[in-house]
Write a protein that holds these residues in place. Structure first.
Motif, PDB file in Angstrom:
ATOM      1  N   LEU A 166       0.817  -1.071  -0.113  1.00  0.00           N
ATOM      2  CA  LEU A 166      -0.018   0.012   0.128  1.00  0.00           C
ATOM      3  C   LEU A 166       0.851   1.275  -0.082  1.00  0.00           C
ATOM      4  N   ILE A 167       0.661   2.167  -0.929  1.00  0.00           N
ATOM      5  CA  ILE A 167       1.481   3.332  -1.117  1.00  0.00           C
ATOM      6  C   ILE A 167       0.516   4.558  -0.979  1.00  0.00           C
ATOM      7  N   ASN A 168       0.848   5.625  -0.251  1.00  0.00           N
ATOM      8  CA  ASN A 168      -0.153   6.974  -0.222  1.00  0.00           C
ATOM      9  C   ASN A 168       1.037   8.005  -0.209  1.00  0.00           C
ATOM     10  N   THR A 169       0.919   8.794  -1.332  1.00  0.00           N
ATOM     11  CA  THR A 169       1.636   9.974  -1.533  1.00  0.00           C
ATOM     12  C   THR A 169       0.620  11.144  -1.926  1.00  0.00           C
ATOM     13  N   SER A 170      -0.658  10.853  -1.751  1.00  0.00           N
ATOM     14  CA  SER A 170      -1.534  12.181  -1.902  1.00  0.00           C
ATOM     15  C   SER A 170      -1.887  13.155  -0.805  1.00  0.00           C
ATOM     16  N   ARG A 171      -2.945  12.590   0.131  1.00  0.00           N
ATOM     17  CA  ARG A 171      -3.135  13.184   1.449  1.00  0.00           C
ATOM     18  C   ARG A 171      -3.421  12.201   2.487  1.00  0.00           C
ATOM     19  N   GLY A 172      -2.965  12.374   3.727  1.00  0.00           N
ATOM     20  CA  GLY A 172      -2.877  11.337   4.688  1.00  0.00           C
ATOM     21  C   GLY A 172      -4.388  11.399   5.416  1.00  0.00           C
TER      22      GLY A 172
END
Length: 327
Positions: free
Chosen positions: A227-233
Motif C-alpha cells: 500500500l502506497i499513499n503520496t496524496s493526502r494523509g
C-alpha cells in the motif's frame, strides 16, 4: 502605482529576480510563513505562498488590498476558499509542476517496499550480512491498482506498465479517454482493492475521500498487498491501518503523508518494520520547486498585465464538493 507582491515561503531565486525586474512590481519576502509582517500584509496586492502558509478569514481581514493569491502547490487545503470568494480574491495553484516528482516518489516507495531496501540497508549498517532473511518480489506480471487516474496517477501507470505490470484503476471522475489512452480497465473501488498486489492513492482531500480506506476495506483487501499513499494523509484511517498491519494483512506500506503532520512521535506507524515513512516530500525536487516558482511568477505576471487567469480555485471539477461515497 506599483503592485506589492509578498512571497511568504521558499521561492526560486531566478523566479524572484524575474518578478523583481518588472518596474511595476514591488517584491518582498517574509522571513516567516506563519507570522507574516503586518506592514507588508496590509498593503500587499498579491501573495505567493506554499502549503505552510495558511490562508484564513483572520489573515484576509488584515490584507484589505489583496487581489491575488497563488500557491506553488497542487493541493490547496491550506486555503479557506469560502473566505477568499467572500473577499473577492482570485486564487490560483500550480497543479502540473510536481507531477513527475510525485510520481517518481511513489515509484521509489514501491521499489523500496517490494525489495525490502530499508531493512537491508539497516542490516548492512549494523554490520550484519544475513542475505537469506531479505527477500522481495518481482513486479512483472503482478497487478498494480491506482485510485485516482489524474495527472499523477496516469504517470504512475506509465511506470507500472514499463515494469510489465497489469494496471487497473478506479476513478469515478476521470473520462473514459484516460483509461483508453493507457489501455487500463475501469474497475470499481472494491474490485481494485480485492485484485491488486500493489495499490497507490492519487486523490485530493475532499469530504468524499476522507478515510476512504478504513477497517471495512481492510477486511477484504487483497492479502499481502503493498500500500502506497503520496496524496493526502486523511484518506487512510491510520488506526485501522495499524490494526491491519498488526493482523499481518499487508506486505508493506509506504507513506509520504499523514493524518497529522509532522507525524507525532507517539504514532503507532513508527512501530512496524515493514512501513516506510517519508516527511511529505512528493514535490521536494529541485526541478518541481523551480517549475512551481516559475509557473506562479508567470501566472502573476499575466494576471496583472492583462487580467488572465489559469488553474483557478476552487476547481471547476465534478469531484470538488462531492458528498462522501457509500463505504
Amino acid at each position: 502605482m506599483k503592485k506589492k507582491i509578498l512571497i511568504t515561503d521558499r521561492f526560486a531565486q531566478d523566479s524572484f529576480l524575474y518578478l523583481q525586474q518588472n518596474e511595476n512590481f514591488e517584491v518582498v519576502r517574509s522571513d516567516s510563513h506563519i507570522h507574516l509582517p503586518l506592514e507588508h500584509l496590509v498593503s500587499a496586492h498579491a501573495l505567493i505562498i506554499r502549503s505552510r502558509t495558511v490562508i484564513n478569514e483572520e489573515l484576509l481581514q488584515k490584507a484589505r488590498q489583496l487581489q491575488l493569491i497563488i500557491t506553488c502547490t497542487s493541493g490547496f487545503d491550506h486555503i479557506d476558499l469560502a473566505a477568499t470568494e467572500k473577499w473577492g480574491i482570485t486564487v490560483m495553484h500550480t497543479p502540473t509542476a510536481n507531477v513527475q516528482s510525485a510520481a517518481q516518489l511513489t515509484w521509489g516507495l514501491v521499489l523500496a517496499c517490494v525489495n525490502n531496501i530499508m531493512p537491508a540497508h539497516r542490516m548492512v549498517k549494523a554490520g550484519e550480512w544475513k542475505r537469506d532473511s531479505i527477500t522481495g518480489i518481482e513486479l512483472s506480471g503482478r497487478t498494480y491498482g491506482i485510485v485516482g487516474l489524474g495527472r499523477i496517477g496516469s504517470r504512475v501507470a506509465d511506470f507500472a506498465q514499463a515494469f510489465g505490470m497489469n494496471v487497473v484503476a478506479y476513478d469515478p471522475y476521470a473520462p473514459d479517454e484516460n483509461f483508453e489512452r493507457l489501455n487500463i480497465p475501469r474497475l470499481s473501488y472494491e474490485e481494485v482493492l480485492k485484485t491488486s498486489d500493489v495499490i497507490s492513492f492519487h486523490v485530493p482531500k475532499t469530504l468524499e475521500t476522507e478515510h476512504m480506506l478504513d477497517r471495512s476495506h481492510f477486511e477484504y483487501i487483497h492479502r499481502g498487498i503493498i500500500l502506497i499513499n503520496t496524496s493526502r494523509g486523511s484518506i487512510i484511517n491510520e488506526n485501522d491501518l495499524c490494526e491491519a498491519l498488526g493482523n499481518g494483512w499487508l506486505r508493506a506500506v509506504g507513506l509520504d503523508v499523514f493524518e497529522k503532520e509532522p507525524l507525532p512521535r507517539t504514532s503507532n506507524l513508527l512501530n512496524y518494520p515493514n512501513v516506510i515513512l517519508t516527511p511529505h516530500i512528493g514535490a521536494n525536487t529541485e526541478d518541481a520547486f523551480f517549475k512551481a516558482s516559475q509557473v506562479a511568477a508567470n501566472k502573476l505576471m499575466a494576471f496583472f498585465v492583462d487580467g488572465s487567469t489559469s488553474d483557478t480555485l476552487p476547481p471547476r471539477a465534478p469531484w470538488y464538493g462531492a458528498t462522501p461515497f457509500d463505504k
